[in-house]
Design an enzyme around this catalytic site. Sequence first.
Site, PDB file in Angstrom:
ATOM      1  N   GLU A 414       0.812  -1.211   0.000  1.00 20.19           N
ATOM      2  CA  GLU A 414       0.000   0.000   0.000  1.00 20.19           C
ATOM      3  C   GLU A 414       0.849   1.267   0.000  1.00 20.19           C
ATOM      4  O   GLU A 414       0.760   2.120   0.870  1.00 20.19           O
ATOM      5  CB  GLU A 414      -0.974  -0.025   1.181  1.00 20.19           C
ATOM      6  CG  GLU A 414      -2.008  -1.128   1.023  1.00 20.19           C
ATOM      7  CD  GLU A 414      -2.952  -1.247   2.190  1.00 20.19           C
ATOM      8  OE1 GLU A 414      -4.145  -1.476   1.974  1.00 20.19           O
ATOM      9  OE2 GLU A 414      -2.483  -1.144   3.345  1.00 20.19           O
ATOM     10  N   GLU A 484      -4.288 -10.369   0.284  1.00 15.27           N
ATOM     11  CA  GLU A 484      -5.098 -10.258   1.490  1.00 15.27           C
ATOM     12  C   GLU A 484      -6.538 -10.585   1.114  1.00 15.27           C
ATOM     13  O   GLU A 484      -7.063 -10.066   0.118  1.00 15.27           O
ATOM     14  CB  GLU A 484      -5.039  -8.847   2.090  1.00 15.27           C
ATOM     15  CG  GLU A 484      -3.685  -8.444   2.631  1.00 15.27           C
ATOM     16  CD  GLU A 484      -3.682  -7.038   3.212  1.00 15.27           C
ATOM     17  OE1 GLU A 484      -4.770  -6.535   3.572  1.00 15.27           O
ATOM     18  OE2 GLU A 484      -2.583  -6.445   3.306  1.00 15.27           O
TER      19      GLU A 484
END
Length: 956
Positions: A414, A484
């Site tokens: 991220e 994820e």
Amino acid sequence: MSIPSPTTAYVEDVSPGSGALPPRARYASSNARSLALNGSWRFRLSQTADAEDDSFAEEGYDAGGWAEVTVPGHWVLQGHGSPVYTNHLYPFPVDPPRVPTENPTGDHLRVFDLPGDWPADGGAVLRFDGVESCARVWLNGTDIGEFKGSRLPHEFAVGHLLKPTGNVLAVRVHQWSAGSYLEDQDQWWLPGIFRDVTLLHRPPGGVLDFFVHASYDHASGTGTLRVDSDVDGRVTVPALGIDTVTGETVTVPVEPWSAERPRLYDGVLATGGERVPLRVGFRTVALVDGRIEVNGRAVLFKGVNRHEWHPERGRALDLETMREDVLLMKRHNVNAVRTSHYPPHPAFLDLCDELGLWVVDECDLETHGFTEQGWRDNPVDDDRWTPALLDRAARMVERDKNHPSVVIWSLGNEAGTGRGLTAMAEWIRGRDSSRLLHYEGDPDCRDTDMYSRMYADHAEVERIGRGLDGGTGKRRELPFILCEYAHAMGNGPGGLADYQRLFETYGRLQGGFVWEWIDHGIADERYGYAYGGDFGEELHDGNFVCDGLLFPDRRPSPGLIEFKKVVEPVAIERDGAGGTVRITNKYDFTDLSALAFTWSYEVEGETAATGALSVPPLAPGESAEVKLPEPPEAAGAGEAHWTVRARLAADAPWAPKDHVVAWGQFTASARRVPSVPPTARPVPGSGTLTLGPAVFDARTGALRTIGGVDVTGLRLDVWRATTDNDDGAAWQSDVRYGPLWRRLGLHRVRHRLDAVEPAGDALTVRTRVAPAARDLGLSTVYRWTSDGERVRLTVSVRPEGDWTVPLPRLGIRFGLSGADRVRWYGGGPGEAYPDSRTASSVARRQSTVDDLQTPYVRPQENGARADVRWAELGGLRVEGDPEFSLTARRWTTEQLDAATHRTDLVPGDTVWVNLDHAHHGLGSQSCGPGPLPRYHLRAEPARFSFVFSTVPRRGT
């Protein structure tokens, strides 16, 4: 604006630091001496970076009045300041590379002597394995350097500064630095020296760096070994007959390394001054025809994301805790771990090599907070920061390059996109072409070898699997990984089995990594476990830090038990209606010779007979039909099941003999539904109505007792204490069921009595259940009948109005006094919900009421046992038609819903029982998708029954 002093200017410098040695391979031990500097250190905390001068680093400084802290450790977990939790918001103003003047700074001091036999020749290296977030180091009054990169090793040459006795090691650690902008991971901000500090003797001719290249050719069954080193030496691997020199290539027959069979060969790299142990695993990782292959076989990752965590020590983990993590993973069929979002303690990778886990090793990089400003000023797209990014990439790769378990390098998490990531990818590929590259944040996959996503829902994952997602160019040809998914926050995740079916159906889908391994609750006397906001943080993200498959004390959650079942490496399925089962080997590399299969035949939940089941040692992907024995003649009548289990045939390094790896259960004969012929009639009394063993209030129709057992407040119930997944994540724009349910008022429905009708052989009570301020409701009819010994309740529910929102639950609840133990025949041993029930098997079980509770860090709906045929508690026996879901707890749903921590739940004198006809699914919308539509509990006509009778009380 204040000008940083020369002693603190480095805090806001975007460079990785100064004075540290180049990164190199880390090895656990050699014949060179070392001295651990862990233990008790003197400590002084200042609230600003330049509040104190540097005199504490000088020899002779009196630190007798200072506090003490333990290294490795975090000072905020040792009584000095407080931890801070944010998911992605920076807890300081975003003005890169500047940080606040209010910058907690910990001065650490350690005085040490060299052992008497410390060698006088050669040099010495001082190694820090992890310091958050920025450190300056002095030895014997000399400033030897500073560094950033919290979860990465840094070494300094110090041999020329050492004395036999009275060495003064001083370390100044700042909570915030320019490096903090690169470390905005979803975790607690915990400053301190949290990994080992070690002094290493470096003998003349010793090894500075080495690289073990050990590949495997599956076609020939041979391994190729070459060990490169900065100094010449000999490489020996006795078990393979290898005796060669550094830089030379040798090819020999070997057993390959894989996560399923982690074959390691012990060897030695010997130079003129040092002998370094080697643990060599031969394996080849490649991208072949759009698939990730290891040793010539495609791999399906059944993984978890793992932050380092201990509820008392934070990220300062000991070896025993790391080993416990790996053993728990192996015992729950986890085969892969993504080291979110930084390289782990190096000992963890040693354990992965030894016990067998695929590892995605992730760089210590995340700049998630810049999303709040549209990624403006993002460091990964700013050339000034590129040296720091390259330093972090190099320190990860050089430290961990000799671990066979590491099959993928990850650039970070991220952090948006930018030139810095490309520079990292190019450097890594130039240094190590033997592994693949991962990064999730770039949809074009410019710098990666796989297409990676987070929390894509089932429909999108299927589109990707079928190649219908619209991807073009390089991305279209790459394998897909969910780095994820299945957000394991609170009760859940739901939908794991549905994801796994997709992974096993489409070859492009190579699995994923559940978020995440463990709840990051901090042990706290006030709350049991504390989470964000419990320490007065200015900004925080609440219990979002508790989203793991383990509770903080490392007890497996129901989510982990479900995951183990969903990803089990052997499929055991009923083969049609006959007396055979189909066994399928779902391992990628190993046959089934290490497993022993057994069968058991259970009648009404009790084992009637058991035996061994002969199953051939199927190769990966193979299946066989195996005939079950004839049911035992003396088994008796009633509902019957076959259960087949695959167990370890012998002790394994990660689990003992008879550990259950996989199981399947199948119905042999159907259940007989309870029948209660209505022979009794309602008999009026003084304000009461009696029907068989039951007594009712004549005015309201409310049940008072059954066979002398007091029953309180029996009524329809549609509310559950919302789960984290019901409530959803605040940033999600799609449907979040918890807020919708509250907006509709389902947490405060009212019950209107319309009629009490004792007539013939039945007592009928008509009601309407509805929320205030709404024009919709549930017309509910309770019909009671009895055969004189038992009483049957049939509940009929009919929606009124425009119900566009599913119900949380549908069933009845009531209170009992004096209930403690519960016996039941049905699903278990743990909780189960519509989209998280794969691990539930049918048997007779018993428990205390307290042990039925699942201790989520934030209290919420929990503990439901599914498919219950009958249950006994508090002197009552309840049978369901059809099967029901059972919960029993010492507090009301409303009290559970209001609680924010475990300590808020105070047991009362009444046990509240829910007998549910149905529940809404769980999903994983605390960050991922909600429950699939087929798990929605729609408001539609329903009818269900319960038969009540009394049983002798067992205990109190």
